[in-house]
Design a protein around this motif. Structure first.
Motif, short mmCIF file in Angstrom:
data_model
loop_
_atom_site.label_atom_id
_atom_site.label_comp_id
_atom_site.label_asym_id
_atom_site.label_seq_id
_atom_site.Cartn_x
_atom_site.Cartn_y
_atom_site.Cartn_z
N PHE A 39 21.19 20.45 9.66
CA PHE A 39 21.07 19.25 10.47
C PHE A 39 22.44 19.04 11.13
CE2 PHE A 39 17.63 19.07 7.60
CZ PHE A 39 16.71 18.14 8.03
N MET A 40 22.46 18.95 12.45
CA MET A 40 23.72 18.90 13.18
C MET A 40 23.80 17.63 14.03
SD MET A 40 25.38 21.85 15.59
CE MET A 40 24.22 21.65 16.96
N PRO A 41 24.38 16.56 13.47
CA PRO A 41 24.56 15.34 14.27
C PRO A 41 25.53 15.56 15.43
CG PRO A 41 24.82 14.88 11.92
CD PRO A 41 24.81 16.37 12.09
N ASN A 42 25.22 14.97 16.57
CA ASN A 42 26.11 15.02 17.73
C ASN A 42 27.31 14.10 17.49
OD1 ASN A 42 23.09 14.45 19.12
ND2 ASN A 42 24.07 16.34 19.67
N ALA A 43 28.44 14.42 18.10
CA ALA A 43 29.57 13.49 18.11
C ALA A 43 29.26 12.38 19.11
CB ALA A 43 30.86 14.22 18.46
N ILE A 44 29.25 12.74 20.38
CA ILE A 44 28.82 11.82 21.44
C ILE A 44 27.72 12.56 22.19
CG2 ILE A 44 29.47 10.55 23.52
CD1 ILE A 44 32.36 10.61 22.48
N PRO A 45 26.47 12.19 21.98
CA PRO A 45 25.39 12.92 22.63
C PRO A 45 25.44 12.73 24.15
CG PRO A 45 24.54 10.99 21.50
CD PRO A 45 25.99 11.09 21.15
N PRO A 46 25.18 13.79 24.92
CA PRO A 46 25.26 13.67 26.38
C PRO A 46 24.18 12.80 26.99
CG PRO A 46 24.51 15.86 25.74
CD PRO A 46 24.90 15.15 24.48
N HIS A 47 23.05 12.61 26.29
CA HIS A 47 21.92 11.88 26.89
C HIS A 47 21.69 10.48 26.31
CE1 HIS A 47 20.85 15.51 28.99
NE2 HIS A 47 20.78 16.16 27.86
#
Length: 192
Positions: A39-47
């Protein structure tokens, strides 16, 4: 010559992680014969960036709590550790460099499949990973890019709906793992 490790990556905001994420991961792991799901949470998701969302470290911790009972699940902190906007193509370059003996599959829902053409560096990304798609209620799940579809039980559940339920003081029992619910309460997230 040793066999290559088959790793599935399930990326997302996990804001908060819920049983839908766990069901997708286990279903894909089983059907696609993957050895591990990360499971790979985004740091700052682009969307998706909204005021009042949990901080990256909180989403990472909630994800760790959500997956800790399954030995086939781990959390990949690479995007949170890197900080900044997360782009899957760049992340996969880093993972492939770090683990040259692994083959990576990237798991996406039908709604993401519909928007693959908007992903940063998508033409290069499809050369780096196999996309494994799962249907999602209300999405067409179609793309001109190669996506291996797997049939798993569907649940019409989103983190947005769960944040709304939490804010309204409604029950999320059985929808979010209990350790994650406790963390949300301890941290005062989502208006709880």
């Amino acid at each position: 010559m040793s066999e290559r490790k088959k790793v599935g990556i399930l990326g997302g905001t996990f804001n908060p992680p819920h049983i839908g994420h766990l069901m997708i991961a286990e279903g894909v792991r089983d059907i696609a014969g993957l050895e591990e799901i990360r499971f790979m949470p985004n740091a700052i998701p682009p969307h998706k960036v909204k005021e009042g969302d949990a901080a990256a470290w909180q989403r990472l911790e909630m994800t760790r709590l959500a997956v800790r009972e399954n030995p086939d699940f781990t959390v990949e902190p690479i995007e949170v550790d890197s900080g900044g906007v997360s782009y899957t193509s760049r992340t996969m370059d880093l993972l492939r460099e770090r683990e040259p003996g692994s083959d990576f599959s990237f798991i996406i829902g039908g709604d993401s499949i519909d928007h693959l053409h908007t992903w940063y560096d998508i033409d290069a990304l499809v050369e780096k990973v196999e996309f494994i798609g799962v249907p999602r209620p209300g999405s067409g799940a179609s793309s001109r890019y190669p996506v291996k579809m797997v049939g798993i039980p569907q649940i019409d559940l989103s983190s947005t709906l769960l944040r709304e339920k939490l804010k309204a003081g409604r029950s999320v029992k059985y929808l979010i793992p209990d350790p994650v619910i406790r963390f949300i309460r301890e941290e005062g997230l989502y208006g709880v």
